[in-house]
Scaffold this motif. Structure first.
Motif, PDB file in Angstrom:
ATOM      1  N   SER A 171       4.782   2.647   1.779  1.00 41.40           N
ATOM      2  CA  SER A 171       5.126   2.201   3.124  1.00 41.40           C
ATOM      3  C   SER A 171       5.516   0.722   3.167  1.00 41.40           C
ATOM      4  N   GLY A 172       5.319   0.014   2.059  1.00 37.49           N
ATOM      5  CA  GLY A 172       5.659  -1.407   2.026  1.00 37.49           C
ATOM      6  C   GLY A 172       4.625  -2.296   2.692  1.00 37.49           C
ATOM      7  N   LYS A 173       3.427  -1.768   2.916  1.00 36.06           N
ATOM      8  CA  LYS A 173       2.377  -2.517   3.608  1.00 36.06           C
ATOM      9  C   LYS A 173       1.471  -3.286   2.659  1.00 36.06           C
ATOM     10  N   VAL A 174       1.949  -3.583   1.481  1.00 35.09           N
ATOM     11  CA  VAL A 174       1.170  -4.370   0.528  1.00 35.09           C
ATOM     12  C   VAL A 174       1.839  -5.731   0.353  1.00 35.09           C
ATOM     13  N   LYS A 175       1.050  -6.709  -0.009  1.00 33.37           N
ATOM     14  CA  LYS A 175       1.575  -8.067  -0.226  1.00 33.37           C
ATOM     15  C   LYS A 175       2.048  -8.275  -1.651  1.00 33.37           C
ATOM     16  N   ASN A 189      11.163   1.518  -2.618  1.00 30.21           N
ATOM     17  CA  ASN A 189      11.801   2.831  -2.667  1.00 30.21           C
ATOM     18  C   ASN A 189      10.996   3.829  -3.500  1.00 30.21           C
ATOM     19  N   LEU A 190       9.690   3.663  -3.525  1.00 26.63           N
ATOM     20  CA  LEU A 190       8.852   4.540  -4.331  1.00 26.63           C
ATOM     21  C   LEU A 190       8.938   5.993  -3.850  1.00 26.63           C
ATOM     22  N   LYS A 219      -2.282   9.901 -12.295  1.00 23.07           N
ATOM     23  CA  LYS A 219      -1.748   9.542 -13.612  1.00 23.07           C
ATOM     24  C   LYS A 219      -1.840   8.050 -13.904  1.00 23.07           C
ATOM     25  N   ILE A 220      -1.738   7.208 -12.873  1.00 23.12           N
ATOM     26  CA  ILE A 220      -1.792   5.767 -13.126  1.00 23.12           C
ATOM     27  C   ILE A 220      -3.176   5.179 -12.861  1.00 23.12           C
ATOM     28  N   GLY A 221      -4.077   5.993 -12.316  1.00 19.72           N
ATOM     29  CA  GLY A 221      -5.463   5.555 -12.154  1.00 19.72           C
ATOM     30  C   GLY A 221      -5.716   4.678 -10.953  1.00 19.72           C
ATOM     31  N   ILE A 222      -5.012   4.909  -9.852  1.00 19.36           N
ATOM     32  CA  ILE A 222      -5.294   4.180  -8.619  1.00 19.36           C
ATOM     33  C   ILE A 222      -5.514   5.194  -7.501  1.00 19.36           C
ATOM     34  N   ALA A 223      -6.069   4.716  -6.398  1.00 16.46           N
ATOM     35  CA  ALA A 223      -6.343   5.604  -5.272  1.00 16.46           C
ATOM     36  C   ALA A 223      -5.042   6.068  -4.627  1.00 16.46           C
ATOM     37  N   GLU A 224      -5.062   7.293  -4.145  1.00 17.66           N
ATOM     38  CA  GLU A 224      -3.883   7.836  -3.470  1.00 17.66           C
ATOM     39  C   GLU A 224      -3.518   6.995  -2.253  1.00 17.66           C
ATOM     40  N   GLN A 225      -4.518   6.448  -1.588  1.00 13.08           N
ATOM     41  CA  GLN A 225      -4.284   5.587  -0.427  1.00 13.08           C
ATOM     42  C   GLN A 225      -3.476   4.344  -0.828  1.00 13.08           C
ATOM     43  N   ASN A 226      -3.735   3.802  -2.013  1.00  8.36           N
ATOM     44  CA  ASN A 226      -2.983   2.636  -2.473  1.00  8.36           C
ATOM     45  C   ASN A 226      -1.522   2.978  -2.752  1.00  8.36           C
TER      46      ASN A 226
END
Length: 72
Positions: free
Chosen positions: A37-41, A6-7, A24-31
């Motif tokens: 989208s819930g497409k991460v493991k 629910n991000l 702000k958290i230092g990760i890629a916008e794509q991540n």
């Protein structure tokens, strides 16, 4: 999948864009987009901690468990 992310809801509540959160958290916008989208493991706890810190929320505000209808 029984884990719902629910991000996008939390970002809307905080009136923040994915791009701003990513910076702000230092990760890629794509991540961030993949996470929304819930497409991460999985997600690293330190990343989850940073997201919660920036959005001033709890992990349960972002992640939700909904059992599949078929699981029994």
């Amino acid at each position: 999948m029984p884990i719902i992310v629910n991000l996008d809801v939390m970002l809307a509540k905080r009136k923040m864009r994915s791009r701003d959160l990513a910076a702000k958290i230092g990760i890629a916008e794509q991540n961030v987009s993949l996470l929304k989208s819930g497409k991460v493991k999985g997600v690293r706890f330190d990343t989850l901690e940073k997201i919660c810190e920036i959005l001033q929320c709890q992990p349960g505000d972002i992640l939700e468990y909904r059992p599949d209808d078929n699981s029994a």
